[in-house]
Design an enzyme around this catalytic site. Structure first.
Site, PDB file in Angstrom:
ATOM      1  N   HIS A  53      -2.847   0.136   2.400  1.00 45.56           N
ATOM      2  CA  HIS A  53      -1.674  -0.730   2.361  1.00 45.56           C
ATOM      3  C   HIS A  53      -0.771  -0.314   1.202  1.00 45.56           C
ATOM      4  O   HIS A  53      -1.154   0.499   0.352  1.00 45.56           O
ATOM      5  CB  HIS A  53      -2.077  -2.206   2.231  1.00 45.56           C
ATOM      6  CG  HIS A  53      -2.859  -2.524   1.003  1.00 45.56           C
ATOM      7  ND1 HIS A  53      -4.194  -2.827   1.021  1.00 45.56           N
ATOM      8  CD2 HIS A  53      -2.492  -2.568  -0.290  1.00 45.56           C
ATOM      9  CE1 HIS A  53      -4.616  -3.054  -0.207  1.00 45.56           C
ATOM     10  NE2 HIS A  53      -3.595  -2.894  -1.026  1.00 45.56           N
TER      11      HIS A  53
HETATM   12  P1  TYD Z   1      -8.007  -6.258   1.690  1.00 42.71           P
HETATM   13  O1  TYD Z   1      -6.586  -6.272   1.240  1.00 42.71           O
HETATM   14  O2  TYD Z   1      -8.288  -5.783   3.076  1.00 42.71           O
HETATM   15  O3  TYD Z   1      -8.896  -5.437   0.636  1.00 42.71           O
HETATM   16  P2  TYD Z   1      -8.821  -3.898   0.225  1.00 42.71           P
HETATM   17  O4  TYD Z   1      -7.556  -3.741  -0.557  1.00 42.71           O
HETATM   18  O5  TYD Z   1      -9.998  -3.651  -0.614  1.00 42.71           O
HETATM   19  O6  TYD Z   1      -8.893  -3.113   1.492  1.00 42.71           O
HETATM   20  O7  TYD Z   1      -8.595  -7.719   1.484  1.00 42.71           O
HETATM   21  C1  TYD Z   1      -9.787  -8.119   2.129  1.00 42.71           C
HETATM   22  C2  TYD Z   1      -9.696  -9.609   2.356  1.00 42.71           C
HETATM   23  O8  TYD Z   1      -9.691 -10.297   1.114  1.00 42.71           O
HETATM   24  C3  TYD Z   1      -8.439 -10.023   3.114  1.00 42.71           C
HETATM   25  O9  TYD Z   1      -8.800 -11.049   4.037  1.00 42.71           O
HETATM   26  C4  TYD Z   1      -7.558 -10.602   2.030  1.00 42.71           C
HETATM   27  C5  TYD Z   1      -8.543 -11.148   1.025  1.00 42.71           C
HETATM   28  N1  TYD Z   1      -8.077 -11.123  -0.362  1.00 42.71           N
HETATM   29  C6  TYD Z   1      -7.890 -12.305  -1.035  1.00 42.71           C
HETATM   30  O10 TYD Z   1      -8.083 -13.413  -0.489  1.00 42.71           O
HETATM   31  N2  TYD Z   1      -7.479 -12.286  -2.337  1.00 42.71           N
HETATM   32  C7  TYD Z   1      -7.258 -11.117  -2.984  1.00 42.71           C
HETATM   33  O11 TYD Z   1      -6.877 -11.132  -4.184  1.00 42.71           O
HETATM   34  C8  TYD Z   1      -7.435  -9.876  -2.272  1.00 42.71           C
HETATM   35  C9  TYD Z   1      -7.181  -8.549  -2.939  1.00 42.71           C
HETATM   36  C10 TYD Z   1      -7.858  -9.927  -0.966  1.00 42.71           C
END
Ligand code: TYD
Length: 137
Positions: A53
């Site tokens: 992302h």
């Molecule tokens: P995601 O953005 O997919 O993680 P990564 O960057 O490691 O791939 O996030 C995974 C899940 O966690 C998604 O449902 C969003 C949630 N999340 C939160 O609730 N708070 C946060 O601060 C973060 C980074 C993710």
């Protein structure tokens, strides 16, 4: 450190004495923004790729506080990769950089220091939408 700076490594202090090492990180002193959120990624499955992302406004610093992993950063034109493996080295990731994180070692922990609270509307999770926002599509 300016908000407009590109991706770069930041070496934090490393205070060593006979008991071991300590690295302090102070918002707006050691990192160029107020820290509004901390999260960490751990127990990563073998071969997993995290992130995938870009953020519209958020800046962050990623640190391998344990183990190692590789962060790939892409501004839509060029891609840079950083192997992080030291707990006193942070990678500054500006806004509007696509990032993927892979090559996690066993026991790796990725600590993220973020400039904003979690806000899903700040994400581009679609690479084509990211490129369109950069004016590259
Ligand atoms: P995601 O953005 O997919 O993680 P990564 O960057 O490691 O791939 O996030 C995974 C899940 O966690 C998604 O449902 C969003 C949630 N999340 C939160 O609730 N708070 C946060 O601060 C973060 C980074 C993710």
């Amino acid at each position: 450190m300016e908000e407009t700076a590109g991706p770069h490594l930041i070496e934090f202090r490393h205070i060593i004495d006979p008991r071991g090492a300590l690295t302090p990180i102070e918002a707006e002193r050691d990192v160029p923004f107020p820290i509004r959120r901390v999260y960490f990624i751990y127990d990563v499955c073998h071969g997993a790729v995290r992130a995938g992302h870009s953020h519209k406004a958020l800046q962050q610093i990623l640190i391998a506080v344990s183990g190692s992993f590789t962060v790939h950063l892409d501004d839509g034109r060029t891609r840079q990769s950083f192997l992080l493996s030291r707990p006193n080295i942070g990678l500054y990731v500006p806004r509007m950089f696509w990032r993927d994180i892979d090559n996690f070692s066993g026991g790796a922990v990725c600590l993220a220091l973020a400039s904003d609270h979690y806000e899903e509307s700040d994400y581009y999770r679609d690479y084509e939408a990211f490129l369109r926002a950069k004016g590259l599509r």
